[in-house]
Enzyme design. Structure first.
Site, short mmCIF file in Angstrom:
data_model
loop_
_atom_site.label_atom_id
_atom_site.label_comp_id
_atom_site.label_asym_id
_atom_site.label_seq_id
_atom_site.Cartn_x
_atom_site.Cartn_y
_atom_site.Cartn_z
N CYS A 154 0.82 -1.08 -0.09
CA CYS A 154 -0.02 -0.02 -0.10
C CYS A 154 0.83 1.07 -0.09
O CYS A 154 1.63 1.49 1.01
CB CYS A 154 -0.83 0.17 1.30
SG CYS A 154 -1.60 1.60 1.55
N CYS A 201 -0.30 4.43 2.13
CA CYS A 201 -0.55 4.28 3.64
C CYS A 201 0.16 2.85 4.28
O CYS A 201 1.16 2.78 3.66
CB CYS A 201 -1.88 4.48 4.11
SG CYS A 201 -3.45 4.26 3.36
#
Lengths: 222, 198
Positions: free
Chosen positions: B103, B106
């Protein structure tokens, strides 16, 4: 604008960390407290609007984002949201911290809370959309070359690049508006597959990158 | 030329304690709820859950088919669900095609099956580099893939969460589901390692 969290493809971070099998869930006890505090405060403010929390993370300064580590930035974002909702006064956490280490500082009075006027239409992020998906599996699309200044899940390294629709995922609320409490605006979501040479140039090693992109992030390629 | 003296940052441990005190005093957080929450993620939600899913998929062809067709429902058959597991897609790693999950924005991660993310997954170097040079990143992490293996990097940029179904290692034909589950690692279910023959 490329926000502080938009790290995909950026340089200057050094080597990746080597995984260890026995890493504890929380390296230090305060991390576990920060984790729980961030999630529970979010519920107090916004009924768990995760997009608003991510938007708060992305508005931290570089020290608050990077220097305190992962759960440190969670704590800093929770504090930002609590102050913005007037649940805590600005400077309240700093004043209490100084008192905890023995400084004689005054603490600001608790303000009158002013929470966002917000109620989700359903739990979680999945929603239904009446219109059929605009794009089909196998279709070539382009990620729009936009430069939003607020929250978005359209990473800068994908903008302007061509990809192929690999999967149609369940529709979901749009983080760009949801993060700002401006509405759920549910959209179809697609897993879009990009060729590494499209993203990084002809000399890149060949591989694929996929990302989940909301319908308004995409345009047809004719 | 004058320079301003940098103000020392207040220690994060102490700021955490301060925020906890303030919220408890205001009746906004119950410390016993916090303790229970932390304990859940330290003991009950972790990669042992994902390992059960993988071991079942290795031993039950019908379950494997259901898992690859609809991850969330097949995982829920084993009683595994919860926050950050709203829609889980399972992808299979093979000698021809290797998926690895990240990711970049984040640190989104499928909590119900893998627990909270490890430090390397949250580190900027992994988030930044695995979408740019995955072969080199995997090699730094100890996984050298043959040149002919295609790499697919999955950047989790919505609430969709990814789980890798790793290859079952050779020499495990006689092992039970429980024995197999004990072999499956968190890193293999993210795609930065393979499951090793015992």
């Amino acid at each position: 604008m490329n926000r502080i969290a938009d790290l995909g493809g950026t340089e200057g971070w050094g080597r990746v960390k080597t995984p260890t099998a026995d890493e504890p869930v929380f390296a230090q006890e305060w991390e576990s407290r920060a984790f729980a505090l961030a999630l529970l405060s979010m519920g107090r403010i916004s009924g768990r609007n995760l997009d608003a929390f991510r938007h708060a993370l992305e508005r931290l300064g570089p020290d608050d984002y990077f220097k305190d580590g992962y759960y440190g930035r969670w704590l800093n974002a929770a504090e930002l949201m609590l102050v913005e909702s007037a649940i805590l006064a600005p400077g309240a956490v700093e004043a209490r911290t100084r008192r905890l280490r023995g400084e004689d500082v005054a603490e600001p009075a608790a303000p009158e809370p002013n929470k966002p006027d917000y109620a989700p239409t359903a739990a979680g992020s999945l929603r239904t959309v009446d219109e059929p998906p605009a794009f089909a599996v196998g279709e070539v699309v382009r990620a729009r070359d936009t430069h939003p200044t607020g929250h978005t899940k359209l990473s800068s390294y994908l903008r302007g690049h061509r990809g192929v629709i690999e999967m149609v995922q369940p529709a979901a609320l749009l983080p760009d508006t949801h993060a700002l409490f401006l509405g759920e605006n549910p959209q179809h979501v697609y897993t879009v597959s990009f060729d590494s040479r499209e993203l990084w140039g002809a000399d890149a090693e060949p591989f694929e990158v996929s990302a989940e992109l909301y319908e308004s992030y995409l345009e047809p390629v004719s | 030329m004058s320079e301003t003296t940098p103000v020392a940052r207040l220690p994060i441990e102490l700021r955490t304690e301060a925020l906890e005190q303030l919220l408890i005093e205001r009746g906004l957080v119950d410390p016993s709820v916090m303790d229970k929450f932390i304990q859940t993620y330290e003991t009950s939600v972790g990669p042992m859950n994902g390992a059960k899913v993988i071991a079942k998929a290795w031993t039950d062809p019908e379950y494997r088919a259901r898992l690859l067709a609809g991850g969330t429902a097949a995982i829920a058959e084993l009683g595994i669900k919860g926050p950050q597991g709203e829609h889980i897609v399972v992808v299979e790693n093979t000698p021809q095609r290797h998926n690895v999950i990240v990711c970049t924005l984040c640190s989104c991660y499928p909590w119900p099956v893998l627990g909270l993310p490890p430090s390397w997954y949250k580190d900027p170097a992994y988030r930044a580099r695995v979408v740019r040079a995955p072969r080199a990143v995997l090699a730094e992490m100890g996984l050298e893939l043959p040149a002919e293996t295609e790499i697919v990097v999955r950047d989790s940029s919505s609430e969709v969460r990814w789980l890798v179904l790793p290859e079952r290692p050779a020499g495990t034909e006689d092992m039970s589901e429980d024995e197999l589950a004990a072999l499956v690692t968190r890193d293999a279910m993210v795609g930065v390692a393979k499951v090793k023959t015992p």
